[in-house]
Design an enzyme around this catalytic site. Structure first.
Site, PDB file in Angstrom:
ATOM      1  N   LYS A 296       0.814  -1.214   0.000  1.00 53.18           N
ATOM      2  CA  LYS A 296       0.000   0.000   0.000  1.00 53.18           C
ATOM      3  C   LYS A 296       0.855   1.276   0.000  1.00 53.18           C
ATOM      4  CE  LYS A 296      -3.894  -2.424   2.115  1.00 53.18           C
ATOM      5  NZ  LYS A 296      -4.906  -2.462   3.190  1.00 53.18           N
TER       6      LYS A 296
ATOM      7  N   ARG B 209       2.023  -7.096   8.923  1.00 53.22           N
ATOM      8  CA  ARG B 209       1.255  -5.915   9.313  1.00 53.22           C
ATOM      9  C   ARG B 209       1.705  -5.374  10.666  1.00 53.22           C
ATOM     10  NH1 ARG B 209      -4.426  -8.393   7.121  1.00 53.22           N
ATOM     11  NH2 ARG B 209      -4.431  -7.385   5.054  1.00 53.22           N
TER      12      ARG B 209
ATOM     13  N   ARG C 211      -2.155 -14.827   3.909  1.00 51.81           N
ATOM     14  CA  ARG C 211      -2.922 -14.201   4.980  1.00 51.81           C
ATOM     15  C   ARG C 211      -2.279 -14.479   6.345  1.00 51.81           C
ATOM     16  NH1 ARG C 211      -7.325 -11.807   4.268  1.00 51.81           N
ATOM     17  NH2 ARG C 211      -8.127 -12.303   6.348  1.00 51.81           N
TER      18      ARG C 211
ATOM     19  N   HIS D 203      -2.134  -5.805   1.555  1.00 52.26           N
ATOM     20  CA  HIS D 203      -3.433  -6.422   1.284  1.00 52.26           C
ATOM     21  C   HIS D 203      -3.230  -7.868   0.851  1.00 52.26           C
ATOM     22  CE1 HIS D 203      -7.464  -7.055  -0.446  1.00 52.26           C
ATOM     23  NE2 HIS D 203      -6.834  -7.620  -1.473  1.00 52.26           N
TER      24      HIS D 203
END
Length: 212
Positions: free
Chosen positions: A20, A114, A94, A127
């Site tokens: 991002k 993250r 993920r 993402h």
């Protein structure tokens, strides 16, 4: 007589990854972590989305309180889109990302991406697709030219034929009518081989594009 069976095909799972805008300066570092985690980066592009494109990409989040801030954040600067491939790519990516809220990720999954690169619930750095079906949709959004396995059917197949196959076939048939060869089938086959716009080639290069 022994019946010859076709070789079984193995479809390697793919998922979409986004670096991002707020962590674009960590691109090389994050890509190195991705590769060392067993993923292959098979497509890559750098682009900047408009607020409208972000709204379309996150259409399933429309109506939620954070939606305007999300589209503003995602369109605030360039991002990097990647197609990652490996066994169980969606779930492994993920897992590597950790919780969507970076503050919670630092408490519960301190080694996740993250937790390391994200700031808060909105600016969470990266993402990942939620499922195989969402990965397919998101990859087509970011890489509309890509062919996903298994081969598309129905309307998607018709769209692909209209865009990529029919123009070449029409040119070949036009040339055939002008040439009027004695063996039209063989002539057309040779013409299509010679003028194939998607000739097989070995390449694993990564392309980057800038779209402002």
């Amino acid at each position: 007589m022994q019946m010859l069976m076709p070789e079984p095909q193995i479809f390697v799972e793919r998922t979409l990854a986004l670096i991002k805008p707020d962590v674009i300066d960590k691109e090389e570092e994050i890509e190195d972590l991705i590769l060392r985690s067993g993923f292959l980066i098979i497509q890559k592009r750098k682009l900047q989305l408009s607020p409208e494109q972000c709204s379309n990409f996150y259409a399933d989040q429309y109506g939620k309180v954070f939606f305007p801030n999300l589209t503003a954040y995602m369109s605030s600067g360039p991002l990097v889109a990647m197609v990652l491939a490996r066994h169980h790519a969606v779930s492994y990516w993920r897992e590597l990302l950790g919780p969507s809220n970076s503050i919670r990720a630092r408490r519960t999954h301190p080694h996740s991406l993250r937790a390391i690169y994200g700031t808060d619930d909105l600016r969470n750095a990266l993402h990942g697709s939620l499922s195989i079906s969402s990965a397919e949709r998101e990859i087509r959004f970011m890489f509309p030219e890509v062919i996903l396995e298994p081969i598309p059917a129905g309307q998607r197949a018709r769209d692909y034929l209209n865009l990529y196959v029919k123009p070449t076939l029409l040119a070949g048939l036009t040339a055939l009518c002008k040439e009027k060869p004695a063996d039209p089938m063989t002539w057309l086959a040779d013409w299509l081989i010679e003028h194939n716009p998607n000739k097989p080639r070995l390449q694993h290069q990564i392309t980057e594009e800038e779209h402002q």
